[in-house]
Design an enzyme around this catalytic site. Sequence first.
Site, short mmCIF file in Angstrom:
data_model
loop_
_atom_site.label_atom_id
_atom_site.label_comp_id
_atom_site.label_asym_id
_atom_site.label_seq_id
_atom_site.Cartn_x
_atom_site.Cartn_y
_atom_site.Cartn_z
N ASN A 14 76.09 7.47 61.48
CA ASN A 14 76.31 8.37 60.33
C ASN A 14 77.16 9.57 60.72
O ASN A 14 76.86 10.71 60.35
CB ASN A 14 74.96 8.85 59.77
N GLU A 51 72.61 8.93 46.41
CA GLU A 51 71.22 8.54 46.68
C GLU A 51 70.27 9.73 46.52
O GLU A 51 69.17 9.60 45.98
CB GLU A 51 71.13 7.98 48.10
N TYR A 52 70.70 10.91 46.97
CA TYR A 52 69.88 12.11 46.82
C TYR A 52 69.53 12.33 45.35
O TYR A 52 68.38 12.61 44.99
CB TYR A 52 70.64 13.35 47.32
N LYS A 109 80.41 6.40 52.89
CA LYS A 109 78.97 6.41 53.16
C LYS A 109 78.37 7.77 52.86
O LYS A 109 77.24 7.88 52.36
CB LYS A 109 78.73 6.03 54.63
N LEU A 115 69.97 0.42 70.27
CA LEU A 115 69.13 -0.67 69.77
C LEU A 115 67.83 -0.12 69.18
O LEU A 115 66.75 -0.65 69.41
CB LEU A 115 68.83 -1.66 70.90
N GLY A 172 69.93 -0.51 64.97
CA GLY A 172 70.72 -1.30 65.92
C GLY A 172 70.03 -2.56 66.39
O GLY A 172 70.65 -3.61 66.51
N GLY A 194 69.11 0.34 55.89
CA GLY A 194 67.88 0.78 56.53
C GLY A 194 67.15 -0.34 57.24
O GLY A 194 67.74 -1.28 57.77
N SER A 207 74.71 0.86 55.30
CA SER A 207 73.54 1.14 54.46
C SER A 207 72.65 -0.09 54.43
O SER A 207 73.14 -1.21 54.40
CB SER A 207 73.97 1.51 53.04
#
Length: 334
Positions: A86, A173-174, A166, A8, A12, A114, A112
């Site tokens: 991940n 994304e990088y 993912k 959490l 989470g 965040g 994904s």
Amino acid sequence: MQLGLIGLGKMGGNMRDRIRAAGHEVVGYDRNPDVSDAGSLEDLVAQLQAPRTVWVMVPAGDPTRDTIKALGDLLDEGDLVIDGGNSKFTDDAVNAELLAAKGIGYLDCGVSGGIWGKTNGYGLMVGGDDALVERAMPIFDALRPEGPREEGFVHAGKVGAGHYAKMVHNGIEYGLMHAYAEGFELLMAKDIVEDVHGCFKAWTRGTVVRSWLLDLMVKALEETPDLEGISEFTTDSGEGRWTLQEGIELAVPMPVLAASLFARFASRQENSPAMQAVAALRGQFGGHAVQMLEGTPKSDVHAGAREKSDDSGAKDASGRRGHDESGTQDLQQH
């Protein structure tokens, strides 16, 4: 639907809130008793009605593997475990086999979104059996963004496919992040450009480079003008490395990801040994002057890219601030 959620933290905890807001019951467990609904894994399992569904949202690697092994001893035949962390995709086959021997189902889910996922929803990439995916669909629907399911959710394929998707997502994304970063540096280096933040903001509507990452870049520049004082020290989560390794294994050229990943490595070096060697070699074969670190001005490097300063945060002769590794800031990578 009832769900057990293990882990959490920033992700989470927000996921628990979003799932509950959709009308589902969530029993959460975390080692931090201040946020936990259960006193232990055993207590969490005891609070769930069979057949149980348990979502694991803890750090990848041993923490996830150990948690799944523990659940294998606590859950019953017909229960389901979802790894939403991940994890490396190669771990999924091992986890699925371990649980299958006890009649427990397994899904892997790349997540994904965040810290913004609680409000905006999470992009979900799932691997595993069709029937198990359908069984967990109420939870997936609660987590994904509003709108057509296929625009925020994919059943990518067999076990491991969710985490593989993912991984590739993070590799892309990088490259995107580094393209914006290079553009930022070039705009900062040109003396005729007076409003770098305004340039990025102007790109957020009507241009082909608009994206959520661009919006976050604008937000970062608003919070810290010119990103002054932020260290260039940048870590990596590991998924960029895994993606590049897969590119090598499958003979897929990935020069953009490779360059952006290696740039992160370079950001952690006080002085690059490789470039020291290049400078020394130029001196040997061409008689070029070899500049030494102490007291040598870098007249051919723009002010924003001068060498790291021992006097963290102090302004150099150009008026730019030095770098401070304690102030690392990165666009959110999830």
